[in-house]
Design a protein around this motif. Structure first.
Motif, PDB file in Angstrom:
ATOM      1  N   ALA A   1       0.836  -1.209   0.000  1.00  0.00           N
ATOM      2  CA  ALA A   1       0.000   0.000   0.000  1.00  0.00           C
ATOM      3  C   ALA A   1       0.870   1.258   0.000  1.00  0.00           C
TER       4      ALA A   1
ATOM      5  N   GLU B   1      -3.460   6.219  -2.038  1.00  0.00           N
ATOM      6  CA  GLU B   1      -4.065   5.241  -2.939  1.00  0.00           C
ATOM      7  C   GLU B   1      -5.486   4.898  -2.482  1.00  0.00           C
TER       8      GLU B   1
ATOM      9  N   TYR C   1      -8.590   2.033  -2.076  1.00  0.00           N
ATOM     10  CA  TYR C   1      -8.807   0.599  -1.852  1.00  0.00           C
ATOM     11  C   TYR C   1     -10.295   0.338  -1.640  1.00  0.00           C
TER      12      TYR C   1
ATOM     13  N   ARG D   1      -7.337  -3.285  -4.579  1.00  0.00           N
ATOM     14  CA  ARG D   1      -7.093  -1.956  -5.122  1.00  0.00           C
ATOM     15  C   ARG D   1      -8.326  -1.456  -5.853  1.00  0.00           C
TER      16      ARG D   1
ATOM     17  N   HIS E   1      -8.417   1.900  -8.089  1.00  0.00           N
ATOM     18  CA  HIS E   1      -7.895   3.173  -8.578  1.00  0.00           C
ATOM     19  C   HIS E   1      -8.630   3.718  -9.794  1.00  0.00           C
TER      20      HIS E   1
ATOM     21  N   THR F   1     -13.187  -2.017  -9.199  1.00  0.00           N
ATOM     22  CA  THR F   1     -12.031  -2.425  -8.407  1.00  0.00           C
ATOM     23  C   THR F   1     -11.185  -3.441  -9.181  1.00  0.00           C
TER      24      THR F   1
END
Length: 299
Positions: free
Chosen positions: A185, A189, A191, A233, A235, A245
């Motif tokens: 991590a 970021e 999640y 993750r 992003h 995701t």
């Protein structure tokens, strides 16, 4: 008569405006190398046409049988022929972006790097390549489900993500391990928290990372969570569904080879030769004896 005195004109106080600020340039001050990226680049090419509809790979797993040693004029061998089985291949799409203002672009086009330490465009592009390499390095060891860890507690209403079970493997990546869940991590970021069956809960943004306790502190309080929830993750710009995701969108990694029954849509329950040839949980250094056992098990 007293001695005459004077005050020295100093360059850092009296005439500092005559001096320009000197910047030595952008110095890479941390190791961003990813060995796994170099390993992947050294893989042999696997040439295949890309089809969005379906890509299959036929697996030759079984020995042929029924070779008879017969007398002259004797009955011939029983006919037999093994069959191939079908595995399915697919790809993942990695996407990374950055913004660049028109002002910065025009300056770069007209004046190059004269007013800058480095080209902003080139530096941002280089950092994005580093981010892609890091992601591939992280996924290299995991499972294709994209899970990077589990929640260890009910963190409902808090900003604390207590984590363990690196890549979803029980007791891997805890606070005493060399490689911990939070090593994957980075601050800022995003999640996603999923229920243990993959049902979407929410997406959160990391604020700080505490390696000693294996905790990610989020920027905002979380909603409902539970011990055993999955962390993946998230992003992409979407914030509302599991398709926003990385869940089930990771690489087929080393752990898939070791402990996943179905890899590329073919299961070792159908043919045991699709499973890992040998396992060793003793730990310790990789020795010549272990290498010999590995070769014997494969062959």
């Amino acid at each position: 008569m007293a001695q005459a005195t004077y005050t020295t004109t100093t360059s850092d106080t009296n005439l500092k405006e005559l001096w320009r600020k000197v910047q030595v340039g952008v110095v890479e001050s941390f190791g961003f190398g990813v060995p796994e990226w170099n390993w992947v680049k050294n893989f042999k090419d696997f040439k295949v046409d890309w089809s969005p509809r379906e890509i299959t790979m036929e697996l030759d797993l079984d020995d042929d049988i029924n070779v008879a040693s017969i007398p002259e004029g004797g009955l011939e061998a029983r006919p037999a022929s093994p069959v191939a089985v079908t595995a399915t291949l697919t790809w993942i799409l990695l996407n990374a972006r950055f913004t660049l203002s028109k002002t910065a672009m025009w300056i770069d086009q007209q004046q190059g790097t004269r007013p800058a330490l480095v080209s902003q465009l080139k530096w941002q592009a280089k950092k994005k390549v580093q981010a892609v390499r890091r992601l591939i390095g992280d996924y290299f060891y995991g499972h294709s489900d994209g899970v990077i860890g589990h929640l260890t507690a009910n963190n409902t209403g808090t900003k604390s993500l207590d984590l363990d079970n690196l890549y979803g493997v029980t007791s891997l990546g805890g606070t005493t391990a060399n490689r911990r869940v939070v090593d994957l991590a980075r601050p800022s970021e995003f999640y996603s928290i999923l229920q243990s069956d993959g049902t979407f809960r929410e997406i959160v943004q990391a604020d700080t990372i505490a390696r000693s306790t294996n905790i990610i502190t989020t920027i905002a309080n979380m909603g409902t969570t539970a011990d055993g929830d999955l962390l993946v993750r998230a992003h992409a710009l979407g914030n509302t569904t599991v398709t926003d995701t990385d869940y089930n969108a990771g690489l087929v990694g080393i752990l898939d080879f070791m402990d996943t029954a179905s890899v590329h849509s073919f299961s070792s329950a159908t043919n045991a030769r699709w499973d890992a040839a040998i396992t060793n949980t003793d730990g310790g250094r990789f020795t010549g004896v272990k290498l010999r056992k590995l070769k014997q098990a494969i062959n």
